[in-house]
Design a protein around this motif. Structure first.
Motif, PDB file in Angstrom:
ATOM      1  N   GLN A   1      48.903  16.312 -44.157  1.00 43.80           N
ATOM      2  CA  GLN A   1      48.676  15.066 -43.433  1.00 43.80           C
ATOM      3  C   GLN A   1      49.865  14.662 -42.565  1.00 43.80           C
TER       4      GLN A   1
ATOM      5  N   PHE B   1      49.634  13.972 -38.659  1.00 45.31           N
ATOM      6  CA  PHE B   1      50.117  12.708 -38.102  1.00 45.31           C
ATOM      7  C   PHE B   1      51.105  12.971 -36.959  1.00 45.31           C
TER       8      PHE B   1
ATOM      9  N   CYS C   1      51.359   7.681 -41.441  1.00 44.31           N
ATOM     10  CA  CYS C   1      50.319   8.180 -42.325  1.00 44.31           C
ATOM     11  C   CYS C   1      50.762   7.985 -43.768  1.00 44.31           C
TER      12      CYS C   1
ATOM     13  N   HIS D   1      46.010   6.336 -42.027  1.00 40.63           N
ATOM     14  CA  HIS D   1      46.613   6.677 -40.729  1.00 40.63           C
ATOM     15  C   HIS D   1      46.547   5.455 -39.827  1.00 40.63           C
TER      16      HIS D   1
ATOM     17  N   TRP E   1      43.418   2.225 -36.700  1.00 41.48           N
ATOM     18  CA  TRP E   1      43.598   3.022 -37.911  1.00 41.48           C
ATOM     19  C   TRP E   1      42.393   3.909 -38.192  1.00 41.48           C
TER      20      TRP E   1
ATOM     21  N   SER F   1      43.612  11.605 -39.658  1.00 37.26           N
ATOM     22  CA  SER F   1      44.369  11.569 -38.411  1.00 37.26           C
ATOM     23  C   SER F   1      43.433  11.605 -37.207  1.00 37.26           C
TER      24      SER F   1
ATOM     25  N   CYS G   1      41.611   8.266 -36.761  1.00 36.08           N
ATOM     26  CA  CYS G   1      42.556   7.293 -36.205  1.00 36.08           C
ATOM     27  C   CYS G   1      42.730   7.533 -34.707  1.00 36.08           C
TER      28      CYS G   1
END
Length: 701
Positions: free
Chosen positions: A27, A31, A54, A141, A210, A214, A217
């Motif tokens: 993650q 991000f 994140c 995120h 958000w 990812s 977002c």
């Protein structure tokens, strides 16, 4: 698998699913990837603007318990270039625990220090002021961005009402407040009061969006920005024009560039009254539409709205009253027109400081403008280095887009001056400035080097750039210039094809220096060639080309540079790369040695004449630079080998043995000689530095 191909009209969709899959379930990498592609579109956020984060579950190294960690862009970073070293890892629960000790708005600065007590990753970058804005939200995120379209909504009159009109109940709205812990609390409360919203508009500031992943977002951010952009463009079509329509017409492109090159050294000199500055010029369609408009006179003094904008551009620009068709050839006459405008701007800035300052405010900073507008011609910016001035220019273009959108929606509103001052002179902002690394010796200076496509000229350019200078590479060979220019990072260099035997070609190179960087401070004449022949074999062509390149070229370069340096009023340096052969008589060398001697004496003459202008003129004499020097390719090497009764292959060892130090001389050694004169010996003029390993017969007497 979900089809992740999207079409947007007002932002760039850059998500590459294959690349994203290469990160697996990491993650943090996803991000960082999201951050980089968001930062690649200046309509979404400019350099250094915005923040992304994140959440992951990690094992606490002290308890072995699983804990939630927020990974967020650190202080002073840029999402477009963000990597692992530029982020902070924060215990989310500890950050939220700070609510228990928060003492209100007067406690904001102390809270920033407490962020360090929440750090999970000991390799973290210093947490930024935006950390609680992310940490008090619950999402995996989060993007905090400064898109032009969203700031236009945020800076429009009746912003909250406009937000409702565009997104209905799907977006929250929080009024302007300086970034800090309390703004994080306001964002948290907005979400509590409006569960299910997809994002929040921050008044006069920007956007929060958000997602659970990812990608979600990223798409949420793009969709929200797209909706605002569509709304604004519809309003503009309904209105029929922007900025009250066109007041004046732009000059043709080439005339604009000519005007810019003429006036930039004057502007640079005026902007450098406290600290030397580097310039940037822009005349894009967006810029020209604004600076030529009827509403420029009303909007420009209002200043920018988003803190990220005015921190880099100052609260408002200087608008010149010069006519676009003004004859700029008389520098003294134009200077007399510009000086009162600059004096008035500086006084207005001092009045702003004195009106808004508090007991603990940092000392007033440079009162000169950063952004200068010349209607009909273009927009200039001046700051401490090329990157800073380019970014300031880009941020003001963002501000133009914000004004354009806000005026189309309702009308543009800017921050009250006190609010702007409290951001600009925030003690935390001052502390950030104090942490900036010490500037390099040649920072804020612009150097033009002839013969910089390779050999000694390229080594000199490399050295000057390494010591902080911006470099303008010139040569007659474009292919070598392109290759040489590609070795520097962005905002360090530019190049211009330049034949030093041609006055107009030299003028074009200086024009490039002025447009790209604002002027020039250091000239190094390294271009040359060498011809080694006996008297009876030396032709008129041999004689003339050496005189033309080495002597007349030096004269022309110095004459045109002096005109620019006098406009700037900042002094300068001229370095001639001559030769030991200008001091020492040797066989088969009449044309070359005479030209080099002429270069050396011209330096003395110029030093005597230009001292009153603080323009220092010096000579560096190389000798025996065989390895890496273009001159030693071909006939010159053969001629010197013949004159000394040896083979070409024996030349490097021969020349090393004949000097007192028995050293081989390289292009880097010549570059060090140049640097000593422009970066260390700042009270030296009319001098010669021999870089030859010690040749007794070349000692300057």
């Amino acid at each position: 698998m979900e089809n992740k191909t999207k079409t947007f009209n007002y932002v760039d969709y850059l998500w590459d699913e294959e690349k994203a899959l290469s990160f697996g379930d990491n993650q943090v990498d996803l991000f960082l990837y999201r951050s980089n592609i968001l930062g690649a579109d200046l309509r979404i956020t400019n350099y250094g603007g915005g923040n992304t984060s994140c959440r992951t579950i990690e094992k606490d190294p002290l308890t072995n318990e699983e804990v939630e960690v927020m990974w967020i862009k650190g202080s002073g970073g840029d999402i477009g270039t963000l990597n692992r070293s530029g982020i902070a890892g924060i215990y989310t629960n500890r950050l939220r625990d700070l609510k228990n000790v928060y003492g209100g708005l007067e406690d904001e600065d102390r809270m920033v220090g407490l962020f360090n007590h929440c750090i999970f990753d000991l390799d973290s970058k210093a947490p930024s002021i935006d950390t609680p804005l992310h940490g008090l939200l619950p999402f995996a995120h989060i993007d905090h961005l400064h898109p032009d379209a969203l700031i236009a909504v945020a800076a429009a009159k009746d912003s909250e009402k406009v937000t409702k009109e565009i997104w209905g109940d799907t977006m929250g709205w929080v009024p302007w407040q300086r970034p800090g812990f309390d703004l994080g609390l306001q964002i948290e409360k907005c979400l509590e009061d409006n569960p299910g919203i997809r994002g929040i508009v921050l008044g006069s500031h920007g956007l929060f969006t958000w997602g659970d992943t990812s990608y979600e977002c990223y798409i949420n951010s793009l969709e929200v920005i797209e909706m605002a952009s569509e709304f604004i463009e519809k309003k503009i079509k309904e209105k029929g024009s922007v900025f009250g329509g066109q007041k004046i017409e732009s000059l043709p492109k080439e005339e604009r560039l000519e005007k810019a090159a003429q006036i930039m050294p004057l502007l640079r000199g005026l902007c450098s009254s406290e600290n030397r500055m580097i310039g940037h010029f822009s005349d894009t369609d967006v810029v020209m539409e604004y600076i030529n408009s009827n509403d420029l006179e009303r909007l420009a003094p209002m200043g920018t709205s988003c803190p990220d904008h005015f921190l880099r551009t100052k609260i408002q620009p200087l608008v010149l009253t010069l006519d676009k068709n003004e004859d700029l050839s008389d520098a003294d006459a134009i200077l007399k027109k510009l000086e009162p405008a600059f004096a008035a701007y500086r006084q207005e800035y001092l009045d702003y400081y004195n009106t808004c300052k508090k007991e603990n405010s940092p000392a007033v900073r440079d009162a000169n403008p950063v952004i200068i507008i010349y209607p009909g011609v273009g927009m200039f910016s001046f700051a401490k280095n090329k990157q800073t001035t380019r970014v300031a220019n880009e941020f003001y273009i963002n501000a133009i887009n914000v004004m354009r959108g806000a005026e189309a929606i309702t009308s543009y509103t800017s921050l009250p001056r006190q609010e702007a001052f409290d951001i600009e002179y925030w003690l935390l902002e001052e502390a950030k400035l104090q942490r900036m690394p010490k500037e390099q010796p040649l920072s804020r200076k612009v150097a033009l080097v002839t013969g910089a496509g390779g050999g000694i000229g390229k080594a000199i350019a490399d050295k000057l750039a390494a010591e902080g200078a911006n470099v303008v590479l010139t040569d007659i060979n474009e292919e070598s210039l392109v290759k040489a220019n590609a070795t520097y990072k962005r905002d360090v260099s530019t190049y211009a094809i330049c034949d030093v035997t041609n006055t107009d070609s030299i003028a074009s190179a200086y024009k490039k220096a002025c447009i790209e960087f604002g002027g020039v401070d250091i000239i190094v004449h390294s271009a040359g060639l060498a011809i080694s022949k006996a008297l009876e074999d030396t032709t008129d062509k041999d004689w003339n080309i050496l005189q033309s390149i080495l002597v007349k070229g030096q004269f022309d370069l110095a004459k045109q540079a002096t005109a620019i340096m006098r406009k700037q009023g900042l002094g300068g340096d001229y370095i001639a790369i001559a030769s030991k052969n200008g001091l020492v008589a040797g066989p088969n060398n009449v044309a070359y040695g005479t030209a080099k001697a002429a270069q050396q004496h011209m330096v003395r003459l110029l030093a005597a004449e230009l001292g009153k202008d603080k323009i220092r003129v010096n000579t560096v004499n190389p000798d025996g630079v065989i390895v890496g020097s273009k001159i030693w390719e071909g006939a010159w090497a053969e001629g010197r080998a013949k004159a000394n009764g040896i083979t070409v292959e024996e030349l490097p060892a021969f020349y090393a043995k004949r000097n007192l130090l028995n050293e081989i001389i390289t292009p880097d050694d010549i570059a060090n000689g140049v640097f000593s004169l422009v970066g260390i010996l700042d009270k030296s003029t009319g001098n010669i530095i021999n870089v030859d390993g010690g040749m007794a017969n070349a000692f300057v007497r």
